[in-house]
Scaffold this active site. Structure first.
Site, short mmCIF file in Angstrom:
data_model
loop_
_atom_site.label_atom_id
_atom_site.label_comp_id
_atom_site.label_asym_id
_atom_site.label_seq_id
_atom_site.Cartn_x
_atom_site.Cartn_y
_atom_site.Cartn_z
N CYS A 173 0.84 -1.19 0.00
CA CYS A 173 0.00 0.00 0.00
C CYS A 173 0.88 1.25 0.00
O CYS A 173 1.94 1.27 0.63
CB CYS A 173 -0.91 0.01 1.23
SG CYS A 173 -2.09 1.38 1.21
N CYS A 202 -0.17 4.84 6.27
CA CYS A 202 -0.69 5.12 7.61
C CYS A 202 0.34 4.61 8.62
O CYS A 202 0.83 3.49 8.50
CB CYS A 202 -2.03 4.41 7.81
SG CYS A 202 -3.25 4.89 6.59
N GLY A 251 -3.86 -2.76 1.00
CA GLY A 251 -4.07 -1.80 -0.08
C GLY A 251 -5.21 -0.84 0.14
O GLY A 251 -6.02 -1.00 1.06
N GLU A 252 -5.26 0.18 -0.69
CA GLU A 252 -6.31 1.19 -0.68
C GLU A 252 -7.16 0.94 -1.94
O GLU A 252 -6.74 1.24 -3.06
CB GLU A 252 -5.69 2.60 -0.69
CG GLU A 252 -6.61 3.73 -1.05
CD GLU A 252 -7.87 3.84 -0.24
OE1 GLU A 252 -7.80 4.12 0.96
OE2 GLU A 252 -8.97 3.66 -0.82
N SER A 274 -13.59 -0.01 2.54
CA SER A 274 -13.05 0.98 3.47
C SER A 274 -11.98 1.80 2.74
O SER A 274 -11.12 1.24 2.07
CB SER A 274 -12.43 0.26 4.66
OG SER A 274 -11.79 1.20 5.51
N SER A 333 -12.04 5.29 6.95
CA SER A 333 -11.06 4.98 7.99
C SER A 333 -10.63 6.32 8.60
O SER A 333 -9.71 6.97 8.14
CB SER A 333 -9.89 4.27 7.29
OG SER A 333 -9.04 3.71 8.20
N LEU A 334 -11.35 6.73 9.63
CA LEU A 334 -11.18 8.09 10.18
C LEU A 334 -9.98 8.15 11.14
O LEU A 334 -9.05 8.92 10.93
CB LEU A 334 -12.47 8.50 10.90
CG LEU A 334 -12.48 9.88 11.54
CD1 LEU A 334 -12.34 10.98 10.50
CD2 LEU A 334 -13.77 10.10 12.37
N ASN A 335 -10.07 7.41 12.20
CA ASN A 335 -8.91 7.16 13.09
C ASN A 335 -8.38 8.34 13.89
O ASN A 335 -7.41 8.18 14.64
CB ASN A 335 -7.73 6.56 12.31
CG ASN A 335 -8.15 5.31 11.57
OD1 ASN A 335 -8.98 4.58 12.05
ND2 ASN A 335 -7.59 5.10 10.40
N ASN A 393 -3.95 -2.94 16.89
CA ASN A 393 -3.26 -4.22 16.97
C ASN A 393 -1.76 -3.99 16.82
O ASN A 393 -1.33 -3.41 15.84
CB ASN A 393 -3.74 -5.14 15.85
CG ASN A 393 -5.20 -5.50 16.01
OD1 ASN A 393 -5.59 -6.03 17.04
ND2 ASN A 393 -6.01 -5.17 15.02
N CYS A 411 -6.67 -6.27 11.97
CA CYS A 411 -6.61 -5.02 11.22
C CYS A 411 -5.24 -4.38 11.30
O CYS A 411 -4.68 -4.25 12.38
CB CYS A 411 -7.61 -4.04 11.79
SG CYS A 411 -9.26 -4.40 11.28
S1 SF4 Z 1 -4.40 1.30 6.88
FE1 SF4 Z 1 -5.10 0.73 4.79
S2 SF4 Z 1 -4.74 2.59 3.60
FE2 SF4 Z 1 -3.52 2.84 5.46
S3 SF4 Z 1 -1.48 2.01 4.91
FE3 SF4 Z 1 -2.65 0.31 5.81
S4 SF4 Z 1 -3.54 -0.75 4.05
FE4 SF4 Z 1 -2.92 1.28 3.34
#
Ligand code: SF4
Length: 428
Positions: free
Chosen positions: A192, A196, A243-244, A273, A298-300, A376, A419
């Protein structure tokens, strides 16, 4: 951790596809019809092929007996094969979750990760499982429930899941059904690019986009393993793996169309997501409801400052621009937008953050819900898990603000299946 997970299957690599092979799996009906016409056959042979690939789940050209043998032979000579991704390795958690390394056939036999979670993860709509749920909460882990499970690295399963633990000794998993509903977490890219800071997949960087066939093929491979009967079994798909998805938009939606139109799944049992790719969300908003999955953001983080630190993508598309894009999606009756919120100890888990989150999501003016996920841990990532009391307090604040809130149970932490943990880890 509770016990060492087993790597149960390592299949013989001798069957790896030859590089020049062309996969039929992944072609839509129109493309299959065109292929048949090119081969001098009537277009309806394309429909037969689609039936064989997507409904009957036939894995070898030879076994597609609805096509005449000379045609099958001709296709094989021309380099065509079914070419469906296959499960190469299985890691099984004490909680029943399974993580697969799925091998993509064709150009480079790279692997991606797919996760099977029998009985879901308690995330309610975040795992796409609320289709038939009433408007009022009835899940015991939901809003207003008297207690929450303790979150600790040791607690990765429960008594029930351990009793139900089944050892598979082959890739088919033929042991009879031990689940009433399940969720499959599907990958859309190898690695990805979004980066993040709390995510193990980010460490891989982006290696390549998956094709539509490679995305849909993960689902079919898992269906085969667990004997899923489409139309009878309650299985939800979440596009939340590696991935996104919205940065691989055409292939992602191509896979969704195959799964809906050819396999026969409901888009209301699918949730995608996104980290907040605004042009992707705007495109997604234009998709017809018949093939559009549900949307999760995916706000977070409670604000742009913190979000920008933990999700650099926020500097390009800040929270308000994401919210504006989300408002363009025409929701179906009873559909809600999910906001995923990873609680990072001391970073995003304070009660004042919860107040900000409640305001933020309420401001969308849309039917929404929040899925909380206790972070996690993963090697090389410098965050800490939230304290159970902090999780409870956070949920309590959102509940007090009237926000439907669910706590997603951590699934498969012991096998790096939870996750943010997907990184093609091969050690158990
Ligand atoms: S949380 Fe999702 S969008 Fe962010 S780096 Fe990981 S896989 Fe990519």
């Amino acid at each position: 951790m509770t016990g060492k997970p087993k790597q149960l299957v390592q299949l013989d690599a001798a069957e790896q596809a030859h590089e020049s092979r062309k996969p039929l799996f992944g072609l839509d009906l129109e493309a299959l019809e065109a292929r048949m016409v090119e081969a001098g056959e009537p277009a309806w042979r394309g429909r037969q092929l689609a039936e064989a690939l997507y409904r009957q789940r036939i894995a070898g050209l030879d076994a597609i007996t609805t096509l005449p043998k000379p045609l099958r032979q001709r296709l094989a000579v021309e380099g065509w094969e079914v070419g469906r991704p296959r499960i190469a390795r299985v890691f099984q958690s004490v909680d029943g979750t399974e993580r697969y390394l799925v091998e993509c056939q064709g150009q480079d036999a790279q692997t991606v990760e797919t996760v099977w979670m029998p009985e879901g993860d308690g995330g309610e709509a975040g795992d796409g499982s609320d289709l038939d749920a009433p408007e009022m909460p009835e899940n015991p882990e939901m809003l207003g429930a008297p207690s929450i499970p303790r979150l600790s690295a040791e607690r990765v399963g429960n008594q029930k899941s351990q009793q139900e633990f089944v050892q598979y000794d082959n890739a088919s998993g033929e042991q009879g059904k031990r689940w009433e509903r399940a969720t499959i977490c599907v990958s859309s890219q190898v690695g990805c690019a979004v980066n993040c800071r709390f995510c193990l997949t980010a460490k891989l960087g982006l290696q390549r986009n998956l094709t539509a066939g490679e995305i849909a093929g993960q689902v079919i491979a898992v269906f085969e393993r667990h004997g899923v009967e489409v139309g009878r079994d309650r299985v939800n798909l979440v596009f939340m793996g590696m991935g996104e998805p919205l940065l691989n938009y055409d292939n992602f939606m191509g896979a969704v169309r195959l799964l809906v139109l050819e396999v026969g799944l409901s888009p209301r049992r699918m949730t995608v997501s996104t980290s907040g790719i605004v042009p992707g969300i705007e495109r997604f908003a234009q998709e017809p409801a018949e093939v559009r999955p549900k949307l999760a953001i995916s706000l977070n983080a409670p604000n742009d400052r913190i979000r920008g630190e933990i999700m650099p993508i926020n500097r390009k598309w800040p929270i308000e621009s994401v919210m504006d894009a989300v408002r363009k999606v025409q929701l179906r009756p009873r559909e809600r937008v999910t906001f995923e919120y990873v609680l990072l100890g001391g970073v995003t888990d304070r009660p004042e953050h919860a107040v900000e989150v409640a305001r933020l999501v309420r401001r969308t003016g849309l039917p929404i819900k929040v899925n909380l996920i206790a972070w996690n841990p993963g090697p090389g990532i410098e965050y800490t898990m939230p304290q159970p009391e902090a999780v409870e307090a956070f949920r309590g604040v959102l509940a007090g603000e009237g926000i439907p809130t669910y706590l997603r149970r951590p699934r498969g932490r012991d096998i790096f299946a939870a996750c943010g943990q997907l990184k093609r880890t091969v050690e158990g």
